[in-house]
Design a protein around this motif. Structure first.
Motif, PDB file in Angstrom:
ATOM      1  N   MET A  83     -12.415 -18.988 -26.950  1.00 45.14           N
ATOM      2  CA  MET A  83     -13.190 -17.831 -27.392  1.00 45.14           C
ATOM      3  C   MET A  83     -12.488 -17.182 -28.572  1.00 45.14           C
ATOM      4  O   MET A  83     -11.301 -16.829 -28.468  1.00 45.14           O
ATOM      5  CB  MET A  83     -13.353 -16.834 -26.244  1.00 45.14           C
ATOM      6  CG  MET A  83     -13.922 -17.455 -24.976  1.00 45.14           C
ATOM      7  SD  MET A  83     -14.283 -16.237 -23.697  1.00 45.14           S
ATOM      8  CE  MET A  83     -12.636 -15.614 -23.364  1.00 45.14           C
ATOM      9  N   SER A  84     -13.196 -17.027 -29.665  1.00 49.81           N
ATOM     10  CA  SER A  84     -12.628 -16.435 -30.872  1.00 49.81           C
ATOM     11  C   SER A  84     -13.525 -15.294 -31.335  1.00 49.81           C
ATOM     12  O   SER A  84     -14.666 -15.167 -30.901  1.00 49.81           O
ATOM     13  CB  SER A  84     -12.510 -17.493 -31.969  1.00 49.81           C
ATOM     14  OG  SER A  84     -11.733 -18.597 -31.550  1.00 49.81           O
ATOM     15  N   SER A  85     -12.981 -14.492 -32.247  1.00 53.26           N
ATOM     16  CA  SER A  85     -13.736 -13.350 -32.792  1.00 53.26           C
ATOM     17  C   SER A  85     -14.373 -12.538 -31.669  1.00 53.26           C
ATOM     18  O   SER A  85     -15.557 -12.188 -31.719  1.00 53.26           O
ATOM     19  CB  SER A  85     -14.811 -13.839 -33.766  1.00 53.26           C
ATOM     20  OG  SER A  85     -14.236 -14.580 -34.820  1.00 53.26           O
ATOM     21  N   LEU A  86     -13.583 -12.242 -30.679  1.00 57.37           N
ATOM     22  CA  LEU A  86     -14.103 -11.564 -29.489  1.00 57.37           C
ATOM     23  C   LEU A  86     -14.576 -10.150 -29.813  1.00 57.37           C
ATOM     24  O   LEU A  86     -13.983  -9.453 -30.665  1.00 57.37           O
ATOM     25  CB  LEU A  86     -13.047 -11.545 -28.395  1.00 57.37           C
ATOM     26  CG  LEU A  86     -12.886 -12.883 -27.668  1.00 57.37           C
ATOM     27  CD1 LEU A  86     -11.564 -12.944 -26.908  1.00 57.37           C
ATOM     28  CD2 LEU A  86     -14.044 -13.107 -26.708  1.00 57.37           C
ATOM     29  N   LYS A  87     -15.621  -9.754 -29.120  1.00 57.53           N
ATOM     30  CA  LYS A  87     -16.240  -8.440 -29.302  1.00 57.53           C
ATOM     31  C   LYS A  87     -16.201  -7.673 -27.982  1.00 57.53           C
ATOM     32  O   LYS A  87     -16.139  -8.281 -26.909  1.00 57.53           O
ATOM     33  CB  LYS A  87     -17.693  -8.616 -29.735  1.00 57.53           C
ATOM     34  CG  LYS A  87     -17.894  -9.481 -30.964  1.00 57.53           C
ATOM     35  CD  LYS A  87     -19.373  -9.696 -31.248  1.00 57.53           C
ATOM     36  CE  LYS A  87     -19.589 -10.570 -32.459  1.00 57.53           C
ATOM     37  NZ  LYS A  87     -21.044 -10.791 -32.731  1.00 57.53           N
ATOM     38  N   PRO A  88     -16.279  -6.361 -28.030  1.00 60.96           N
ATOM     39  CA  PRO A  88     -16.296  -5.590 -26.779  1.00 60.96           C
ATOM     40  C   PRO A  88     -17.417  -6.027 -25.833  1.00 60.96           C
ATOM     41  O   PRO A  88     -17.223  -6.002 -24.607  1.00 60.96           O
ATOM     42  CB  PRO A  88     -16.502  -4.156 -27.266  1.00 60.96           C
ATOM     43  CG  PRO A  88     -15.865  -4.138 -28.619  1.00 60.96           C
ATOM     44  CD  PRO A  88     -16.173  -5.485 -29.214  1.00 60.96           C
ATOM     45  N   GLU A  89     -18.519  -6.468 -26.380  1.00 61.39           N
ATOM     46  CA  GLU A  89     -19.637  -6.891 -25.529  1.00 61.39           C
ATOM     47  C   GLU A  89     -19.386  -8.231 -24.834  1.00 61.39           C
ATOM     48  O   GLU A  89     -20.188  -8.656 -23.996  1.00 61.39           O
ATOM     49  CB  GLU A  89     -20.942  -6.957 -26.326  1.00 61.39           C
ATOM     50  CG  GLU A  89     -20.864  -7.739 -27.616  1.00 61.39           C
ATOM     51  CD  GLU A  89     -20.622  -6.838 -28.826  1.00 61.39           C
ATOM     52  OE1 GLU A  89     -19.792  -5.910 -28.740  1.00 61.39           O
ATOM     53  OE2 GLU A  89     -21.270  -7.078 -29.877  1.00 61.39           O
ATOM     54  N   ASP A  90     -18.279  -8.883 -25.146  1.00 62.28           N
ATOM     55  CA  ASP A  90     -17.886 -10.098 -24.420  1.00 62.28           C
ATOM     56  C   ASP A  90     -17.149  -9.762 -23.126  1.00 62.28           C
ATOM     57  O   ASP A  90     -16.851 -10.666 -22.335  1.00 62.28           O
ATOM     58  CB  ASP A  90     -16.993 -10.988 -25.288  1.00 62.28           C
ATOM     59  CG  ASP A  90     -17.712 -11.538 -26.500  1.00 62.28           C
ATOM     60  OD1 ASP A  90     -17.101 -11.553 -27.594  1.00 62.28           O
ATOM     61  OD2 ASP A  90     -18.879 -11.964 -26.361  1.00 62.28           O
TER      62      ASP A  90
END
Length: 124
Positions: A83-90
């Protein structure tokens, strides 16, 4: 005893990366399609990605496409989710699941064995 165990979750800042692992014991993952699902508080479990038993077919949810990569190492009896460029919605509990069918299923009902889940939190 057939068992799936996820690992690799944790707390990461937005834009960061994590690699989740799904290790099997008691059976050979190479014969199963493997899916990754996630469930955030108050939300339904949703499919994230899937890889067919022969690794030819991989699927991704639109929300993670181009950011997540699924792969398998049959020698280690393990499937990974990079998982890359993770966002809070992940942020969610991530589960891996094995299907006795060789092909991917979008529905959680298509899977026969589930891990206990690993927490991923994306926050600054």
């Amino acid at each position: 005893q057939l068992q799936l165990v996820e690992s690799g979750g944790g707390l990461v800042q937005p834009g960061g990366s994590l690699r989740l692992s799904c290790a099997a014991s008691g059976f050979t993952l190479a014969y199963y399609a493997i899916g990754w699902f996630r469930q955030a508080p108050g939300k339904e479990r949703e499919g994230v990605s899937c890889i067919s038993s022969n690794s030819i077919s991989t699927n991704y949810a639109d929300s993670v496409k181009d950011r997540f990569t699924i792969s398998r190492d049959n020698a280690k009896n393990t499937v990974y989710l990079q998982m890359s460029s993770l966002k809070p919605e992940d942020t969610a509990v991530y589960y891996c699941a094995a299907s006795m069918h060789s092909y991917c299923s979008a529905s959680p009902r298509g899977y026969d064995y589930w891990g206990q889940g690993t927490q991923v939190t994306v926050s600054s």
